[in-house]
Design a protein around this motif. Structure first.
Motif, PDB file in Angstrom:
ATOM      1  N   UNK A  15      63.138  49.786 -41.351  1.00  0.00           N
ATOM      2  CA  UNK A  15      63.539  51.107 -40.856  1.00  0.00           C
ATOM      3  C   UNK A  15      62.991  51.282 -39.433  1.00  0.00           C
TER       4      UNK A  15
ATOM      5  N   UNK B 292      58.417  55.090 -34.463  1.00  0.00           N
ATOM      6  CA  UNK B 292      57.992  56.370 -33.867  1.00  0.00           C
ATOM      7  C   UNK B 292      56.843  56.985 -34.661  1.00  0.00           C
ATOM      8  N   UNK B 293      56.946  56.898 -35.981  1.00  0.00           N
ATOM      9  CA  UNK B 293      55.893  57.456 -36.829  1.00  0.00           C
ATOM     10  C   UNK B 293      54.578  56.729 -36.558  1.00  0.00           C
TER      11      UNK B 293
ATOM     12  N   UNK C  30      63.178  53.384 -37.122  1.00  0.00           N
ATOM     13  CA  UNK C  30      62.640  54.670 -36.664  1.00  0.00           C
ATOM     14  C   UNK C  30      61.188  54.858 -37.115  1.00  0.00           C
TER      15      UNK C  30
END
Lengths: 420, 198
Positions: free
Chosen positions: A157, A162-163, A159
């Motif tokens: 994943x 960013x976390x 994205x």
């Protein structure tokens, strides 16, 4: 998914190189320190923006140069796409260019379009890399295992990147604050308010990071268990515990807690499945409790001690710690099972066949495990393997492989073995 | 040395500007040399005047040549709503919309311990004083959804909420004219979180 061509300019020990890869098996032979691993590193860098070998970006630039370029072409379901990374030392008037420090300008392009961050290239080339270093996965420090699991998470994943970066930023900010307060000696009300804000931020991102790790593990573990039992041909049960805080399992923390307030939360135990199904609010409570418990210690050490950057994975075989009780061979089997599970998980989640990068790892495995890994590499999967010699390979398996010899930063020979 | 000293110095000065590299700096410096004497004079005067006269408004901390600033003294604006922003540039962005007709408060930055920015370095104390002394009924936080932005909003809400003032944060989501298909997951999940009933 196939990588078709890699072009390097002043990358590591390569001055100028163009390599074309075959769709199936690619074997790169060479003595030590000739640049075999650098080729795999270049692919990994283009696919993930990261390298597990480099300590700083300067390491990528060839000695005597002040810039480097990588261009990777790949076939994404019929369409040719490219990823390029260029690093160049910034001109600073008062600095000699020969010093390998200072600012590097990094330009990342996908299909010729400039990206604002590493995020732009993530998830385009699904890959699994397996190096001889990975064989130490169980024995290495907890950081190694954290990076491993987070790396899988980002590949599944993109994205999630960013976390992770928000979490890292929050920890850095909070550490600075702890340092400031520790140096000041005492905290007033407004300081406590400020720290509370960073506690909340930390908790928020920590939950996202931990939950993602647990989700990855929940998918990976059954796959690994199946492969492991096949490998060991015995009733060995592979388990992974998630330890909130290095060196202590969740159950140990909990047991301590239980002693202090008996009866509460009786149903919880050490398996990560419980953490996995735990509502965010419960997890937030546990983190809050740990934060409270360790506040003094944090101020003393000027470091955030609670959160996924301190957590660890503990691998167990039949309930016993694999590091302490499993033999060398068993440990290798476990790592192999985990890596093969990673491959399966990635192809199931992305719906694409990942590229497999094997760096010097086959020579480290005994013939039985080697055969299992090689048999798993079917024809549809593109594989790039580095090795010092071909003697360990089954001649039958080598049929149809492209074999390239690397010597001192150059590809000196290339041959295609006849297809079966 | 390729450039004569005064020219080299001008290039160096331009190069300190944000987003200006060596090549742009050189182009700008050559442009200055091409200017007529009056135009060059006008440029230096503009710099000196701006630097001398533009200050922070002592009420809202927006940049202005007058104190209180044009927005703070405008009696036609709503005195009961204040929009909290990080930077004077954000005030200008909001003013461009011509939608918002309330007050502003510029924090002059965000909480960021790494940059040595604690709450005491921002205009938070002054904001709280305004909330106490003025007839403000609503606070809108227009602050970027970054790690530091979120921390600043959390900090402010801890202080403002107990006072019983209506507190909100601007919505995050898809940019106008954009395509759902191309939105990143972070933006999409944020916009899902902030969805509205229709």
């Amino acid at each position: 998914m196939k990588v078709t061509q890699l072009k390097l300019e002043d990358f590591r020990n390569y001055k100028n190189l163009v390599v074309d890869f075959a769709d199936g098996k690619n074997i790169i032979i060479g003595d030590n320190a000739q640049g075999k691993s650098n080729l795999l590193e270049a692919i990994e860098l283009c696919a993930s923006g990261k390298s597990s070998r480099a300590e700083q970006d300067f390491d990528f630039i060839r000695w005597g140069s002040n810039a480097c370029k990588l261009l990777l072409s790949f076939d994404a379901s019929g369409a040719e796409e490219t990823i390029s990374i260029a690093l160049a030392q910034q001109n600073e008037p008062n600095k000699l260019l020969s010093t390998r420090s200072g600012r590097l300008q990094k330009v990342i392009k996908v299909n010729g379009v400039k990206q604002t961050s590493v995020r732009g290239l993530l998830g385009r080339i699904p890959f699994v890399s397996f190096t001889s270093n990975d064989l130490g996965l169980l024995r290495a420090g907890p950081k190694f295992r954290r990076e491993w699991i987070d790396g899988i998470a980002v590949r599944l994943k993109p994205s999630h990147h960013d976390v992770l970066s928000n979490y890292a930023k929050t920890v850095a900010q909070r550490n600075r604050l702890l340092k400031l307060f520790a140096e000041r000696g005492r905290m007033n009300v407004s300081d406590q308010d400020e720290l509370l804000v960073w506690d909340k931020q930390l908790t928020r991102f920590a939950i996202a990071v931990i939950k993602m790790r647990l989700k990855v593990l929940a998918e990976l573990l059954p796959l690994a268990q199946e492969i492991q039992s096949h490998l060991s041909r015995a009733d060995e049960l592979l388990c992974i515990d998630y330890a909130l805080r290095t060196g202590r399992t969740y159950s140990e923390d909990f047991r301590e807690q239980e002693e202090s307030d008996q009866g509460e939360e009786q149903a919880l135990n050490s398996s990560f499945a419980d953490l996995h199904s735990m509502p965010d609010l419960e997890l937030a409570k546990i983190l809050a409790r740990l934060l409270k418990q360790l506040r003094g210690e944090e101020l003393r050490r000027k470091q955030s001690l609670v959160g996924p950057h301190r957590d660890d994975l503990q691998v167990r075989l039949n309930g016993a710690s694999a590091i302490a009780f499993a033999s060398q061979g068993q440990q290798r089997s476990i790592v192999l099972a985990l890596k093969m599970a990673e491959l399966k998980q990635l192809s199931e989640t992305t719906g694409q066949t990942p590229i497999l990068l094997l760096d010097d790892v086959l020579a480290e495995l005994d013939p039985a495990r080697q055969a299992l890994l090689l048999s798993a590499i079917g024809q549809p999967m593109q594989t790039i393997i580095t090795t010092t010699h071909l003697s360990g390979f089954d001649p039958k398996w080598l049929e149809g492989a492209r074999i390239m010899t690397v010597n001192n930063g150059q590809i000196v020979s290339k041959e295609e073995t006849s297809a079966p | 040395m390729f450039f004569t000293r005064p020219l080299a110095r001008l290039i160096e000065e331009f190069q300190k500007f944000p987003g200006v590299g060596p090549k742009s700096a050189q182009r700008m410096a050559f442009h200055v040399l091409d200017l007529s004497a009056e135009d060059a004079q006008a440029l230096t005067e503009a710099i000196t005047e701006a630097k001398e006269k533009v200050k922070h408004c002592n009420t809202c901390f927006h940049l202005s040549a007058q104190d209180p600033c044009e927005i703070c003294v405008d009696s036609r604006r709503d005195q009961q709503v204040v929009c909290v922003v990080a930077d004077p540039k954000d005030v200008i962005a909001f003013e461009r919309t011509r939608e918002y007709r309330g007050q502003y408060h510029v924090l002059t930055g965000l909480i960021s311990p790494l940059d040595g920015k604690g709450p005491d370095k921002l205009s938070i104390r002054q904001l709280l004083a305004r909330l106490q002394n003025e007839t403000i009924k609503e606070v809108i936080m227009a602050i970027n959804p970054t790690v530091e932005g979120d921390a600043t909003v959390l900090y402010l809400s801890q202080l403002i909420k107990p006072a019983g003032i209506k507190l909100s944060r601007i919505a995050f989501g898809l940019p106008m004219g954009s395509d759902l298909e191309y939105a990143d997951d972070m933006t999409l999940s944020k916009s899902l979180e902030g969805r509205r009933e229709i």
